[in-house]
Design an enzyme around this catalytic site. Structure first.
Site, short mmCIF file in Angstrom:
data_model
loop_
_atom_site.label_atom_id
_atom_site.label_comp_id
_atom_site.label_asym_id
_atom_site.label_seq_id
_atom_site.Cartn_x
_atom_site.Cartn_y
_atom_site.Cartn_z
N THR A 1 0.66 -0.92 -0.19
CA THR A 1 -0.21 0.15 0.07
C THR A 1 0.66 1.62 0.34
O THR A 1 0.50 2.67 -0.18
CB THR A 1 -0.67 0.12 1.23
OG1 THR A 1 -0.57 0.44 2.28
CG2 THR A 1 -1.31 -1.56 1.20
N SER A 2 1.58 1.28 -0.01
CA SER A 2 3.39 2.45 0.16
C SER A 2 2.56 3.48 1.17
O SER A 2 3.48 3.18 2.22
CB SER A 2 2.86 2.95 -1.32
OG SER A 2 3.96 1.28 -1.88
N SER A 3 1.74 3.91 0.65
CA SER A 3 2.03 5.23 1.97
C SER A 3 1.27 5.26 3.27
O SER A 3 1.08 5.63 4.11
CB SER A 3 0.57 5.94 1.09
OG SER A 3 -0.73 5.38 1.12
N CYS A 4 1.12 3.45 3.19
CA CYS A 4 0.88 3.22 4.85
C CYS A 4 1.95 1.50 5.08
O CYS A 4 1.51 0.93 6.06
CB CYS A 4 -0.70 2.96 4.57
SG CYS A 4 -1.40 3.65 4.50
N GLY A 5 2.95 1.89 4.23
CA GLY A 5 3.73 0.61 4.80
C GLY A 5 4.67 1.73 5.52
O GLY A 5 5.16 2.45 6.19
#
Length: 277
Positions: A112-116
């Site tokens: 999820t990148s932005s939450c990772g």
């Protein structure tokens, strides 16, 4: 399947006058991506180019790097209790011999990148999984600011669905001389980039060395990550980058341009590719 807009009734107020009318909205539906039959990720997207979206996502995750590594992609029938096909679940099958990543909760959080993972851990993750260095191809790229300044207008002219809805992000690939190579629209700008990269993978064009990626909106870490994983040397955005996006661009040698609006722009990294006078 492939339906990108829907109609809804809206109450319209203009200078005190009230009326009702149908309005065209961009469609948004979940897409579940399965890898060799196992659930991997869910993203909210605009239906259309779903196979390219899934393929591009797996490029950004370091799973795919060439068309030969991809066996096929299919929609999953029986995804609902009554057995009907919603066209919202795709299964990606890897070619024989291609390693299947360990699908864990930790990895799904990272996708999820932005939450990772944050900070240095995120930078390390991209550094260790990128297949290609960010290069310019046979001929080094040298970009005039005047060329960069016209790209947003060319992107805007190619946004057919945005003209009807006003609710879509876009991503486009340009040649170093400003020729529009491909453009995709989606409710999520990261999905638009995945669709571009996935189409390039299917056409055997990776790595995308020697091209410019332009995105509407801001340049997040996630978008720089996706560009790095596809081997793209230049990323330009019409809005601001994040600090981690700048860090990743600088570390990988990517040129990152933000606030690209008319003749104004900021060069945050990789200034060697921009003719600065």
């Amino acid at each position: 399947m492939g339906r990108v807009t829907e109609r809804r009734r809206v109450i319209r107020i203009r200078e005190g006058a009230v009326s009702t009318r149908p309005d065209t909205l961009v469609a948004e539906e979940p897409l579940e991506i399965r890898l060799n039959g196992k659930p991997l990720a869910i993203t909210m997207r605009t239906p259309g180019d779903d196979f390219a979206l899934a393929a591009g996502f797996l490029v950004s995750e370091g799973v795919l790097g060439s068309a030969e590594e991809l066996a096929n992609i299919v929609y999953c029938a029986g995804a609902t209790e009554d057995g009907s096909n919603t066209y919202n679940v795709v299964d990606v099958r890897l070619a024989p011999g291609v390693p299947v990543p360990d699908i864990t909760l930790e990895r799904n959080v990272y996708t999820t990148s932005s939450c990772g993972l944050c900070g240095k851990a995120s930078l390390d993750a991209v550094r260790t999984t990128a297949r290609w260095s960010v290069t310019d191809g046979p001929t080094p790229i040298r970009l005039e600011p005047s060329l960069l300044s016209v790209l947003p207008d060319r992107l805007r002219e190619a946004q057919r669905v945005f003209d009807r809805t006003g609710g879509l992000h876009a991503a486009a690939l340009f040649s170093p001389d400003g020729e529009l190579l491909d453009v995709r629209e989606d409710v999520g700008r990261h999905n638009a980039v995945d669709k571009l990269v996935g189409r390039a993978l299917q056409q055997g064009l990776l790595p995308l060395s020697g091209v410019i990626l332009l995105v509407s909106g801001r340049a997040s870490f996630e978008l720089v990550q996706k560009a790095v994983m596809a081997g793209i040397p230049v990323l330009a955005a019409v809005s601001a980058p994040s600090s981690l996006a700048v860090d990743l661009a600088a570390e990988t040698g990517m040129t990152l341009v933000g606030f690209l609006r008319g003749s104004s722009m900021n060069v945050y990294a990789g200034e060697q590719r921009v003719a600065l006078g």
